[in-house]
Write an enzyme that holds these catalytic residues in place. Structure first.
Site, PDB file in Angstrom:
ATOM      1  N   ARG A   1      -7.295   1.413   3.320  1.00 24.77           N
ATOM      2  CA  ARG A   1      -5.961   1.770   3.822  1.00 24.77           C
ATOM      3  C   ARG A   1      -5.627   3.223   3.513  1.00 24.77           C
ATOM      4  NH1 ARG A   1      -1.608  -1.270   1.502  1.00 24.77           N
ATOM      5  NH2 ARG A   1      -2.924  -1.229  -0.336  1.00 24.77           N
TER       6      ARG A   1
ATOM      7  N   ASN B   1      -2.832  -4.665   4.489  1.00 27.79           N
ATOM      8  CA  ASN B   1      -3.798  -5.737   4.305  1.00 27.79           C
ATOM      9  C   ASN B   1      -3.226  -7.027   4.866  1.00 27.79           C
ATOM     10  OD1 ASN B   1      -5.706  -4.182   2.944  1.00 27.79           O
ATOM     11  ND2 ASN B   1      -4.856  -4.636   0.937  1.00 27.79           N
TER      12      ASN B   1
END
Length: 97
Positions: free
Chosen positions: A26, A44
């Site tokens: 990320r 996520n």
């Protein structure tokens, strides 16, 4: 979105499968998106995927997609799926969620 104008703002909602959680994926995605000049977020998902929502020109979103599919991502990407739509209310930056 066929026949798209590569400069008109669009939204790409992207799902990345593989070993992409707990590997800095990320953070890496956010850095690449910010370098390109996109707004949106990455998060996520409970099933192990990472979701990326990116807004900007079609060409810039395609650049991010190419990076997500490329060999330099953290972890191990086994698949990338995207859908294209018009932009929503917009985002001020590119966030981690």
């Amino acid at each position: 979105m066929h026949g798209h104008d590569s400069t008109r703002p669009v939204r790409a909602t992207i799902w990345v499968r593989g070993k992409v959680q707990e590997v800095g994926f990320r953070w890496w995605t956010r850095a690449r998106a910010m370098e390109i000049g996109l707004t949106g977020y990455t998060s996520n998902l409970g099933d192990g995927r990472v979701q990326v929502v990116a807004e900007g020109s079609h060409a810039d979103c395609e650049r991010l997609l190419a990076l997500l599919r490329g060999p330099d991502t953290p972890g191990r990407v086994v698949g990338v799926t995207e859908i294209w739509s018009t932009t929503g209310d917009g985002y001020d930056s590119f966030a981690l969620r």
